[in-house]
Enzyme design. Structure first.
Site, PDB file in Angstrom:
ATOM      1  N   GLY A   1      -3.616 -38.566 -29.852  1.00  0.00           N
ATOM      2  CA  GLY A   1      -4.200 -39.030 -28.597  1.00  0.00           C
ATOM      3  C   GLY A   1      -4.441 -40.523 -28.600  1.00  0.00           C
ATOM      4  O   GLY A   1      -3.777 -41.288 -29.316  1.00  0.00           O
ATOM      5  N   CYS A   2      -5.430 -40.946 -27.825  1.00  0.00           N
ATOM      6  CA  CYS A   2      -5.596 -42.364 -27.505  1.00  0.00           C
ATOM      7  C   CYS A   2      -6.075 -43.239 -28.661  1.00  0.00           C
ATOM      8  O   CYS A   2      -6.001 -44.460 -28.567  1.00  0.00           O
ATOM      9  CB  CYS A   2      -6.543 -42.510 -26.315  1.00  0.00           C
ATOM     10  SG  CYS A   2      -5.861 -41.858 -24.768  1.00  0.00           S
ATOM     11  N   PHE A   3      -6.576 -42.649 -29.744  1.00  0.00           N
ATOM     12  CA  PHE A   3      -6.965 -43.495 -30.879  1.00  0.00           C
ATOM     13  C   PHE A   3      -5.818 -43.690 -31.862  1.00  0.00           C
ATOM     14  O   PHE A   3      -5.944 -44.420 -32.850  1.00  0.00           O
ATOM     15  CB  PHE A   3      -8.199 -42.929 -31.605  1.00  0.00           C
ATOM     16  CG  PHE A   3      -7.998 -41.584 -32.259  1.00  0.00           C
ATOM     17  CD1 PHE A   3      -7.379 -41.477 -33.493  1.00  0.00           C
ATOM     18  CD2 PHE A   3      -8.451 -40.422 -31.652  1.00  0.00           C
ATOM     19  CE1 PHE A   3      -7.199 -40.241 -34.100  1.00  0.00           C
ATOM     20  CE2 PHE A   3      -8.283 -39.183 -32.245  1.00  0.00           C
ATOM     21  CZ  PHE A   3      -7.659 -39.089 -33.477  1.00  0.00           C
ATOM     22  N   GLY A   4      -4.664 -43.057 -31.597  1.00  0.00           N
ATOM     23  CA  GLY A   4      -3.576 -43.042 -32.566  1.00  0.00           C
ATOM     24  C   GLY A   4      -2.977 -44.394 -32.900  1.00  0.00           C
ATOM     25  O   GLY A   4      -2.501 -44.608 -34.015  1.00  0.00           O
TER      26      GLY A   4
ATOM     27  N   PHE B   1     -10.087 -45.348 -29.026  1.00  0.00           N
ATOM     28  CA  PHE B   1     -11.000 -44.282 -28.603  1.00  0.00           C
ATOM     29  C   PHE B   1     -10.170 -43.063 -28.224  1.00  0.00           C
ATOM     30  O   PHE B   1      -9.177 -43.191 -27.500  1.00  0.00           O
ATOM     31  CB  PHE B   1     -11.817 -44.695 -27.371  1.00  0.00           C
ATOM     32  CG  PHE B   1     -12.417 -46.064 -27.438  1.00  0.00           C
ATOM     33  CD1 PHE B   1     -13.319 -46.402 -28.436  1.00  0.00           C
ATOM     34  CD2 PHE B   1     -12.085 -47.030 -26.494  1.00  0.00           C
ATOM     35  CE1 PHE B   1     -13.877 -47.667 -28.491  1.00  0.00           C
ATOM     36  CE2 PHE B   1     -12.639 -48.296 -26.529  1.00  0.00           C
ATOM     37  CZ  PHE B   1     -13.539 -48.623 -27.535  1.00  0.00           C
TER      38      PHE B   1
END
Length: 399
Positions: A165-168, A375
């Site tokens: 997801g977006c923290f990757g 995040f």
């Protein structure tokens, strides 16, 4: 004697300096959608124009998104051929999967080739590949496919990361840092490639959080070359990766989650995601910068994941940031939307280029120290401390 020899071997394996970003490349699909007209398009292509009240809500979401345009692989032609993707929860995983298996590596290839070209070194010097995506789980995976597409050595050490997801994007930098600093001479190609084909679906009155995602997410891929001890003649540093950490925010379970179903990837968001992040951001900053004695958050440059305008606004307010500190993150949000893991690498690219264009002394908007935040689901926060480098002086050959 054996213990001494083992220590010598270990020391010989380690790099001397910090991991460094040596090049960045980005790529997006050719299909561009403009936010001002997207609600009309979205409700028309999903045959949902009869849901007038819901369309008005979606229009307001898009108007408040601070996004000007996004890029998406899914064109109207593709959606017409795959009508189940346009329904809200029709069984459509196979159709989505078939698209992702081809397009995720291909988009990643576009970004990787740009990074490799900027780096300027032969492919044979790439020792490791880290690939991150939320789409197209397969064996062998997108890392294998990209190795073939680029013509990398079959001995490249690969790591495939799915469903981060977006923290990757921050995660791949953290892992690349560990690899580069513990393997002398390593050059790590990191690639984040994200497309929305797995999560696109028609609107539903009882799932407004799905509409939030449709107002924010776009497709994009970003790549970087990471290595320690850069060759002073042949490699040009961009940023140094000083430290990296990851944490799960307290009392945040279920704030962001995604589930792969027969209807594709379903994403659920709680309304208070911006609040949860902003309430914990100062602690993350203090933990990261206490060893450096830095406590003025306007004295550093900011690479924050552009998850949405509310997240950036709340973080700014919480730590008292000048509006210009988030300029690079807001530019990426405006021009590309939220591209999940690829986003922070886009922000890095924008910052180093705008710093040069504006005649600033360093790649970090003229500042020495900076922070990169990812995040995402968990809620998980990745925090990297960065150090900028002097902006390269253009040579006659590059002018």
């Amino acid at each position: 004697m054996a213990a001494v020899r083992l220590k010598e071997v270990r020391m010989a394996q380690r790099a001397e300096g910090l991991a460094t970003v040596l090049a960045i490349g980005t790529a997006v699909p050719a299909n561009c959608v403009y936010q001002a007209t997207y609600p009309d398009y979205y409700f028309r292509v999903t045959k949902s124009e009869h849901l007038a009240d819901l369309k008005e809500k979606f229009q307001r979401m898009c108007d408040k998104s601070m996004i000007r345009k996004r890029h998406m692989h899914l064109t109207e032609e593709i959606l017409i051929k795959n009508p189940k993707i346009c329904a809200h929860m029709e069984t459509s995983l196979d159709a989505r999967h078939a698209i992702a298996l081809v397009e995720v590596p291909k988009l990643g290839q576009g970004a990787a080739e740009k990074a490799i070209k900027e780096w300027g070194q032969p492919l044979s010097k790439i020792t490791h590949l880290v690939f991150c995506t939320t789409s197209g789980v397969d064996m062998p995976g997108a890392d294998y496919q990209l190795t073939k597409l680029l013509g990398l050595s079959p001995t490249v050490k690969r790591l495939m990361m799915y469903q981060q997801g977006c923290f990757g994007g921050a995660t791949v930098l953290r892992l690349a840092k560990d690899i580069a600093e513990n393997n002398r001479g390593a050059r790590v190609l990191v690639v984040c490639s994200e497309i929305t084909a797995m999560a696109f679906r028609g609107p539903c009155k009882s799932h407004l959080d799905s509409l939030v995602g449709h107002a924010l997410f776009g497709d994009g891929a970003a790549a970087a070359i990471i290595g320690a001890d850069p060759d002073q003649l042949d490699e040009q540093p961009v940023f140094q990766l000083v430290s990296a950490s990851q944490t799960i925010l307290p009392e945040s379970e279920g704030a962001i989650d995604g589930h792969l179903t027969e209807a594709g990837l379903t994403i659920h968001l709680l309304k208070d995601v911006p609040g949860l992040i902003s309430e914990n951001i100062e602690q993350a900053l203090e933990d990261a910068f206490e060893p450096l004695g830095i406590h003025n958050w306007n004295s550093i440059f900011w690479i924050a994941h552009p998850g949405g305008p509310a997240i950036l606004d709340r973080v700014e307010d919480r730590v008292g940031l000048d509006k210009k500190r988030m300029r690079a993150s807001r530019e990426v949000l405006s021009e590309y939307g939220n591209m999940s893991s690829a986003s922070v690498l886009f922000v890095l690219d924008v910052m180093r280029k705008s710093s040069a264009k504006d005649g600033l002394a360093t790649t970090g908007e003229g500042k020495d120290w900076g922070v990169l935040f990812g995040f995402g689901p968990g809620l998980t926060v990745e925090t990297l401390v960065l150090h900028s480098v002097p902006v390269p002086v253009p040579t006659a050959a590059s002018a």
